[in-house]
Design a protein around this motif. Structure first.
Motif, mmCIF file in Angstrom:
data_model
loop_
_atom_site.group_PDB
_atom_site.id
_atom_site.type_symbol
_atom_site.label_atom_id
_atom_site.label_comp_id
_atom_site.label_asym_id
_atom_site.label_seq_id
_atom_site.Cartn_x
_atom_site.Cartn_y
_atom_site.Cartn_z
ATOM 1 N N GLN A 1 -0.481 7.116 -1.408
ATOM 2 C CA GLN A 1 -0.123 8.247 -2.270
ATOM 3 C C GLN A 1 0.603 9.358 -1.521
ATOM 4 O OE1 GLN A 1 -4.127 9.023 -3.686
ATOM 5 N NE2 GLN A 1 -3.672 8.076 -5.666
ATOM 6 N N LYS A 24 0.271 8.309 -8.480
ATOM 7 C CA LYS A 24 1.411 7.673 -7.814
ATOM 8 C C LYS A 24 1.823 8.444 -6.557
ATOM 9 C CE LYS A 24 3.436 5.604 -11.972
ATOM 10 N NZ LYS A 24 4.657 5.521 -12.827
ATOM 11 N N ARG A 25 1.719 9.757 -6.619
ATOM 12 C CA ARG A 25 2.119 10.595 -5.484
ATOM 13 C C ARG A 25 1.218 11.816 -5.442
ATOM 14 N NH1 ARG A 25 8.239 12.523 -5.395
ATOM 15 N NH2 ARG A 25 8.460 10.236 -5.606
ATOM 16 N N ASP A 26 0.297 11.803 -4.502
ATOM 17 C CA ASP A 26 -0.636 12.924 -4.408
ATOM 18 C C ASP A 26 -0.057 14.064 -3.582
ATOM 19 O OD1 ASP A 26 -3.608 13.774 -4.865
ATOM 20 O OD2 ASP A 26 -3.178 14.238 -2.767
#
Length: 205
Positions: free
Chosen positions: A44, A76-78
């Motif tokens: 992530q 999906k993208r932290d």
């Protein structure tokens, strides 16, 4: 305007590999941030290599990445690491730029949603010597802007109720290993054009 097509631009794979090595060996390996392992393992973390050579170019890249992080799902993208291998190499210039970064967060109405943290190969706490090992808590192979979600920080703190002790614990770990132990981790960036260590020395001249 920044010329992002320079032939001497740093290859993304080298810059990202250097950064991942630092993350795995120092940040996670020394447990400098107890929250980093989970997002790393889950994939992530979004790595972005800026080819900007000045603050103006960094501003454009930061603007784009802040908006992108705010729009995408945290599953999906932290978090995003915006890596600057060719810009803001002087620590004081980089430190001054952080005010611009914070102002941009507010201008984009992302205050309370995102924040920007930072790492720099020449990071130095006020009142310390350049070769003081405690400075390494905030050193990375390249100048790096860390874009974080406020919600993720809150959740991490809830899971680690004594978060305020992390700073003190990190200082103790680094003091025990000493500057030589830190250098033995071999985290310095490698210059893709000369093959030499591209990270400024931690020792005094």
């Amino acid at each position: 305007m920044t010329d992002t097509s320079t032939e001497r631009s740093f290859p993304e794979d080298i810059v990202i590999a250097d950064t991942v090595r630092w993350l795995e060996k120092a940040v996670i390996g020394l447990n400098l941030c107890p929250f980093a392992k989970s997002v790393h393992v889950k994939g992530q973390i979004h790595y972005v290599v800026s080819q900007a050579t000045d603050a103006e170019g960094v501003v454009m890249d930061l603007h784009r990445e802040l908006e992108a992080l705010a729009e995408i799902s945290p599953d999906k993208r932290d978090t995003t690491l915006l890596i600057l291998p060719q810009a803001l190499q002087e620590f004081l210039d980089f430190n001054d730029f952080l005010e611009v970064a914070d102002a941009m967060v507010e201008e984009l109405e992302l205050g309370g949603i995102l924040q920007v943290a930072s790492f720099h190969p020449r990071f130095q706490f006020e009142g310390t010597d350049v070769d003081d090992v405690t400075n390494c808590t905030n050193r990375a192979p390249y100048p790096t802007l860390h874009l974080l979600r406020e919600d993720s920080i809150d959740k991490a703190v809830e899971a680690f109720p004594e978060a305020e002790t992390i700073y003190e614990r990190n200082m103790e770990v680094l003091e025990q290993m000493g500057i030589e132990g830190w250098l033995d981790l071999d985290l310095a960036a490698r210059c893709p054009f000369t093959g030499r260590d591209a990270t400024p020395p931690t020792e005094k001249d």
